[in-house]
Design an enzyme around this catalytic site. Structure first.
Site, PDB file in Angstrom:
ATOM      1  N   THR A  28      25.296  40.328  38.430  1.00  0.00           N
ATOM      2  CA  THR A  28      26.333  39.617  39.193  1.00  0.00           C
ATOM      3  C   THR A  28      27.619  39.568  38.374  1.00  0.00           C
ATOM      4  O   THR A  28      27.558  39.489  37.140  1.00  0.00           O
ATOM      5  CB  THR A  28      25.832  38.197  39.512  1.00  0.00           C
ATOM      6  OG1 THR A  28      24.699  38.297  40.380  1.00  0.00           O
ATOM      7  CG2 THR A  28      26.911  37.359  40.203  1.00  0.00           C
ATOM      8  N   GLY A  29      28.756  39.588  39.072  1.00  0.00           N
ATOM      9  CA  GLY A  29      30.046  39.502  38.378  1.00  0.00           C
ATOM     10  C   GLY A  29      30.872  40.749  38.626  1.00  0.00           C
ATOM     11  O   GLY A  29      30.414  41.712  39.260  1.00  0.00           O
ATOM     12  N   ASP A  83      23.496  44.445  34.000  1.00  0.00           N
ATOM     13  CA  ASP A  83      24.232  43.206  34.292  1.00  0.00           C
ATOM     14  C   ASP A  83      25.369  43.040  33.289  1.00  0.00           C
ATOM     15  O   ASP A  83      25.348  43.634  32.196  1.00  0.00           O
ATOM     16  CB  ASP A  83      23.259  42.011  34.188  1.00  0.00           C
ATOM     17  CG  ASP A  83      23.758  40.786  34.955  1.00  0.00           C
ATOM     18  OD1 ASP A  83      24.934  40.766  35.389  1.00  0.00           O
ATOM     19  OD2 ASP A  83      22.956  39.841  35.114  1.00  0.00           O
ATOM     20  N   GLY A  84      26.341  42.234  33.640  1.00  0.00           N
ATOM     21  CA  GLY A  84      27.447  41.901  32.741  1.00  0.00           C
ATOM     22  C   GLY A  84      27.073  40.747  31.824  1.00  0.00           C
ATOM     23  O   GLY A  84      25.929  40.292  31.800  1.00  0.00           O
ATOM     24  N   LYS A  96      25.476  34.132  29.391  1.00  0.00           N
ATOM     25  CA  LYS A  96      25.696  34.530  30.769  1.00  0.00           C
ATOM     26  C   LYS A  96      25.798  33.283  31.644  1.00  0.00           C
ATOM     27  O   LYS A  96      25.480  32.192  31.196  1.00  0.00           O
ATOM     28  CB  LYS A  96      24.542  35.425  31.262  1.00  0.00           C
ATOM     29  CG  LYS A  96      24.605  36.821  30.650  1.00  0.00           C
ATOM     30  CD  LYS A  96      23.562  37.774  31.229  1.00  0.00           C
ATOM     31  CE  LYS A  96      23.514  37.842  32.713  1.00  0.00           C
ATOM     32  NZ  LYS A  96      24.823  38.179  33.352  1.00  0.00           N
ATOM     33  N   GLY A  97      26.260  33.489  32.868  1.00  0.00           N
ATOM     34  CA  GLY A  97      26.300  32.370  33.809  1.00  0.00           C
ATOM     35  C   GLY A  97      27.692  31.936  34.194  1.00  0.00           C
ATOM     36  O   GLY A  97      27.857  30.980  34.945  1.00  0.00           O
ATOM     37  N   GLY A  99      29.485  33.308  36.234  1.00  0.00           N
ATOM     38  CA  GLY A  99      29.535  33.430  37.690  1.00  0.00           C
ATOM     39  C   GLY A  99      28.511  32.551  38.388  1.00  0.00           C
ATOM     40  O   GLY A  99      28.385  32.596  39.613  1.00  0.00           O
ATOM     41  N   GLU A 105      19.526  35.729  37.267  1.00  0.00           N
ATOM     42  CA  GLU A 105      19.770  36.840  36.333  1.00  0.00           C
ATOM     43  C   GLU A 105      18.692  36.878  35.254  1.00  0.00           C
ATOM     44  O   GLU A 105      18.216  37.954  34.878  1.00  0.00           O
ATOM     45  CB  GLU A 105      21.155  36.689  35.688  1.00  0.00           C
ATOM     46  CG  GLU A 105      22.291  36.982  36.653  1.00  0.00           C
ATOM     47  CD  GLU A 105      23.666  36.669  36.095  1.00  0.00           C
ATOM     48  OE1 GLU A 105      24.638  37.263  36.583  1.00  0.00           O
ATOM     49  OE2 GLU A 105      23.788  35.835  35.184  1.00  0.00           O
ATOM     50  N   LYS A 123      34.350  40.808  25.473  1.00  0.00           N
ATOM     51  CA  LYS A 123      33.090  40.050  25.519  1.00  0.00           C
ATOM     52  C   LYS A 123      32.306  40.132  24.218  1.00  0.00           C
ATOM     53  O   LYS A 123      31.368  39.363  24.006  1.00  0.00           O
ATOM     54  CB  LYS A 123      32.206  40.579  26.665  1.00  0.00           C
ATOM     55  CG  LYS A 123      32.887  40.674  28.015  1.00  0.00           C
ATOM     56  CD  LYS A 123      33.210  39.299  28.544  1.00  0.00           C
ATOM     57  CE  LYS A 123      33.847  39.331  29.928  1.00  0.00           C
ATOM     58  NZ  LYS A 123      33.059  39.953  30.973  1.00  0.00           N
TER      59      LYS A 123
END
Ligand code: 5RP
Length: 235
Positions: A28-29, A83-84, A96-97, A99, A105, A123
């Site tokens: 997601t993202g 994933d990002g 992460k998180g 978004g 995730e 990042k």
């Protein structure tokens, strides 16, 4: 390369790891969305994969592109998740998180044999924590849970504000019906210890520290693509 081009380069490089017949987790993202776009083109050109999305937003995007979707109940073991991340360090510990999708995730990533993180250069950090750590909590007893989170971060030598994430004047609600506390800790010297403390805190559904989960990071940088690989089972 601009940050957006860096994200695109990372997403394109991740597409090269996708093989015919794979079971994929879709992150997601904005960076993951570029991967999903590219995957949609490959599916349209004949690639045969089946995917589990980590959020309603990604599910909608993938469905719109004609990407075959399944659930973890139907397909409990995945080959690869892409994933990002909001932050990653040299050990491929992640925050992460940002978004708000961290719980799904983590469930999807830990159901996958491999996880590839795709990111722009901003990042990649020496020490996690500049990005506020998201912690997803169930709404029942949320203030009591916030205090327990505070105790957990203090016990791990961290300090900083812990604020309820808001959206349009109301508490932000995740796809799972939960709330998120963002913990502005500045530096997390021992992410693995903090992850353990938070995981054993009642009321915490999950937290955004992903430890020993990712295998490879593909990072777009102004100079080109940078790859970090780890053996996630190392001591
Ligand atoms: C969503 C996430 C995202 O992967 C993270 O926020 C990075 O997003 P972006 O690629 O838009 O910078 O963890 O919960």
């Amino acid at each position: 390369m601009t940050p957006d081009e860096q994200k695109q380069a990372a997403a394109d490089a991740a597409l090269e790891h996708v093989e015919q017949g794979m079971r994929l987790g879709l992150g997601t993202g904005s960076t993951a969305a570029k991967f999903v776009d590219g995957l949609g083109k490959k599916v349209a050109a004949g690639l045969n994969v089946v995917c589990v999305a980590t959020s309603e937003a990604t599910h909608t995007q993938a469905a719109g592109l004609g990407i075959p979707l399944t659930t973890l109940d139907e397909t409990p073991e995945l080959d690869l998740t892409v994933d990002g991340a909001d932050e990653l360090d040299d050990n491929l510990s992640l925050i992460k998180g940002g978004g708000g999708a961290l719980l799904r995730e983590k469930i999807v990533a830990t159901s996958s044999q491999r996880m590839i993180v795709i990111a722009d250069a901003s990042k990649h950090v020496a020490t996690l924590g500049r990005f506020p750590l998201p912690v997803e909590v169930i709404p029942f007893g949320q203030e009591a849970t916030r205090r327990k989170i505070k105790s957990a971060v203090t016990a791990c030598g961290c300090e900083g504000g812990i604020t309820l994430r808001m959206h349009d004047g109301d508490a932000f609600v995740t796809d799972n019906g939960n709330f998120i506390y963002d913990c502005a800790l500045g530096r997390i010297e021992e992410p693995e210890t903090l992850a353990r403390f938070l995981s054993s805190t009642a009321g915490v559904a999950d937290h955004g520290l992903f430890i020993r989960t990712a295998d490879i990071a593909l990072i777009g940088t102004p100079e080109g693509l940078r790859t970090i690989k780890v053996d996630k089972w190392h001591e």
